[in-house]
Motif scaffolding. Structure first.
Motif, short mmCIF file in Angstrom:
data_model
loop_
_atom_site.label_atom_id
_atom_site.label_comp_id
_atom_site.label_asym_id
_atom_site.label_seq_id
_atom_site.Cartn_x
_atom_site.Cartn_y
_atom_site.Cartn_z
N UNK A 56 0.82 -1.21 0.00
CA UNK A 56 0.00 0.00 0.00
C UNK A 56 0.86 1.26 0.00
N UNK A 57 1.94 1.24 0.75
CA UNK A 57 2.86 2.38 0.76
C UNK A 57 3.45 2.57 -0.63
N UNK A 58 3.86 1.47 -1.26
CA UNK A 58 4.43 1.58 -2.61
C UNK A 58 3.38 2.11 -3.59
N UNK A 59 2.15 1.65 -3.44
CA UNK A 59 1.06 2.14 -4.31
C UNK A 59 0.90 3.65 -4.14
N UNK A 60 0.96 4.12 -2.89
CA UNK A 60 0.86 5.55 -2.64
C UNK A 60 2.03 6.31 -3.24
N UNK A 61 3.22 5.77 -3.10
CA UNK A 61 4.40 6.41 -3.68
C UNK A 61 4.31 6.46 -5.21
N UNK A 62 3.82 5.36 -5.80
CA UNK A 62 3.65 5.31 -7.25
C UNK A 62 2.63 6.36 -7.71
N UNK A 63 1.52 6.48 -6.97
CA UNK A 63 0.51 7.49 -7.31
C UNK A 63 1.10 8.89 -7.20
N UNK A 64 1.87 9.12 -6.16
CA UNK A 64 2.50 10.42 -5.96
C UNK A 64 3.44 10.75 -7.12
N UNK A 65 4.25 9.78 -7.48
CA UNK A 65 5.20 9.97 -8.58
C UNK A 65 4.49 10.21 -9.91
N UNK A 66 3.33 9.56 -10.10
CA UNK A 66 2.59 9.70 -11.35
C UNK A 66 1.69 10.94 -11.35
N UNK A 67 1.67 11.66 -10.25
CA UNK A 67 0.85 12.88 -10.19
C UNK A 67 -0.60 12.62 -9.84
N UNK A 68 -0.91 11.41 -9.41
CA UNK A 68 -2.29 11.10 -9.02
C UNK A 68 -2.46 11.48 -7.54
N UNK A 69 -2.60 12.75 -7.30
CA UNK A 69 -2.70 13.25 -5.94
C UNK A 69 -3.85 14.24 -5.83
#
Length: 93
Positions: A56-69
């Motif tokens: 879940x943490x990695x998923x959040x980091x991936x979303x952050x990196x992809x601009x899905x915030x």
């Protein structure tokens, strides 16, 4: 099967003896085997939780990196909005 001597503190020894006396287990070995199996299952469950949290943490980091915030200025209002959406969805169901 391996033979092993185990020294237990008095309260645990009394617990094992009570379990055997109650008929729940045929002997002390069975009580200890059940306890170790339970510990093993609990450790597996905890390890699975840790892996899930890491994912879940990695998923959040991936979303952050992809601009899905979503930038939230007012957390209270944001939670109120989510609660209202959930209430609406439950009424529609």
């Amino acid at each position: 099967m391996t033979t092993r001597s185990v020294i237990l503190p008095e309260p645990l020894k009394a617990f094992v003896e009570a379990e055997v006396a109650s008929g729940a287990y045929p002997d002390a070995d069975a009580v200890l085997a059940a306890a170790v199996e339970l510990l093993q299952r609990e450790q597996r469950r905890e390890a699975a939780k840790v892996e899930r949290f890491k994912a879940l943490i990695q998923e959040g980091l991936d979303d952050l990196e992809a601009g899905r915030v979503e930038i939230v200025e007012d957390r209270g209002a944001w939670f109120d909005q989510i609660e209202a959406e959930l209430d609406e969805a439950s009424r529609a169901a």
